[in-house]
Scaffold this motif. Structure first.
Motif, PDB file in Angstrom:
ATOM      1  N   MET A   1       0.857  -1.170   0.000  1.00 43.51           N
ATOM      2  CA  MET A   1       0.000   0.000   0.000  1.00 43.51           C
ATOM      3  C   MET A   1       0.904   1.233   0.000  1.00 43.51           C
ATOM      4  O   MET A   1       1.784   1.357   0.843  1.00 43.51           O
ATOM      5  N   ASP A   2       0.677   2.134  -0.957  1.00 46.02           N
ATOM      6  CA  ASP A   2       1.529   3.319  -1.017  1.00 46.02           C
ATOM      7  C   ASP A   2       0.925   4.463  -0.197  1.00 46.02           C
ATOM      8  O   ASP A   2      -0.191   4.360   0.326  1.00 46.02           O
ATOM      9  N   ALA A   4      -0.276   7.438  -0.951  1.00 51.00           N
ATOM     10  CA  ALA A   4      -1.535   8.013  -1.439  1.00 51.00           C
ATOM     11  C   ALA A   4      -2.721   7.127  -1.070  1.00 51.00           C
ATOM     12  O   ALA A   4      -3.787   7.628  -0.691  1.00 51.00           O
ATOM     13  N   GLU A   5      -2.551   5.822  -1.172  1.00 47.85           N
ATOM     14  CA  GLU A   5      -3.619   4.893  -0.803  1.00 47.85           C
ATOM     15  C   GLU A   5      -3.912   4.976   0.697  1.00 47.85           C
ATOM     16  O   GLU A   5      -5.072   4.917   1.115  1.00 47.85           O
ATOM     17  N   ILE A   6      -2.861   5.116   1.491  1.00 49.31           N
ATOM     18  CA  ILE A   6      -3.046   5.227   2.938  1.00 49.31           C
ATOM     19  C   ILE A   6      -3.781   6.520   3.279  1.00 49.31           C
ATOM     20  O   ILE A   6      -4.702   6.519   4.105  1.00 49.31           O
ATOM     21  N   GLU A   8      -5.871   8.150   1.398  1.00 43.71           N
ATOM     22  CA  GLU A   8      -7.267   7.960   1.005  1.00 43.71           C
ATOM     23  C   GLU A   8      -7.990   7.071   2.016  1.00 43.71           C
ATOM     24  O   GLU A   8      -9.140   7.330   2.379  1.00 43.71           O
ATOM     25  N   HIS A   9      -7.324   6.039   2.497  1.00 43.53           N
ATOM     26  CA  HIS A   9      -7.918   5.168   3.510  1.00 43.53           C
ATOM     27  C   HIS A   9      -8.191   5.963   4.795  1.00 43.53           C
ATOM     28  O   HIS A   9      -9.249   5.801   5.421  1.00 43.53           O
ATOM     29  N   LYS A  78       2.632   3.503   7.038  1.00 43.96           N
ATOM     30  CA  LYS A  78       3.392   2.769   6.015  1.00 43.96           C
ATOM     31  C   LYS A  78       4.592   2.071   6.652  1.00 43.96           C
ATOM     32  O   LYS A  78       4.844   0.891   6.403  1.00 43.96           O
TER      33      LYS A  78
END
Length: 88
Positions: A1-2, A4-6, A8-9, A78
């Motif tokens: 998980m990068d 940006a995904e984190i 957004e999460h 991360k």
């Protein structure tokens, strides 16, 4: 998980926890100040991240810098996820 995904999460989780949409949420958002989070809501967020991401937050690693911004918190998440994967 990068990263940006984190982020957004985090936005999605905080939307549920706070009960309101967060359309202007990004890496510079100050989670505690801008979103007016109290400690109970933050504990809720940590528990949610444990359930959804498998995050194992270590109280000894939760320095004040972690809470400066969504980006700093995403970096912490991360790192913790990578640490957990490496530990096996």
């Amino acid at each position: 998980m990068d990263r940006a995904e984190i982020i957004e999460h985090l936005r999605q989780s905080l939307t549920v926890i706070l009960g309101r949409p967060l359309p202007e949420f990004d890496e510079k958002t100050r989670i505690l100040e801008d979103l007016e989070m109290d400690s109970m809501r933050f504990v809720e967020l940590l528990m949610s991240l444990e359930d959804t991401l498998g995050l194992e937050a270590d109280p000894e690693t939760l320095d004040p810098e972690v809470f400066q911004s969504a980006g700093a918190f995403a970096d912490y998440i991360k790192d913790r996820l990578e640490f957990a994967r490496a530990a096996g």
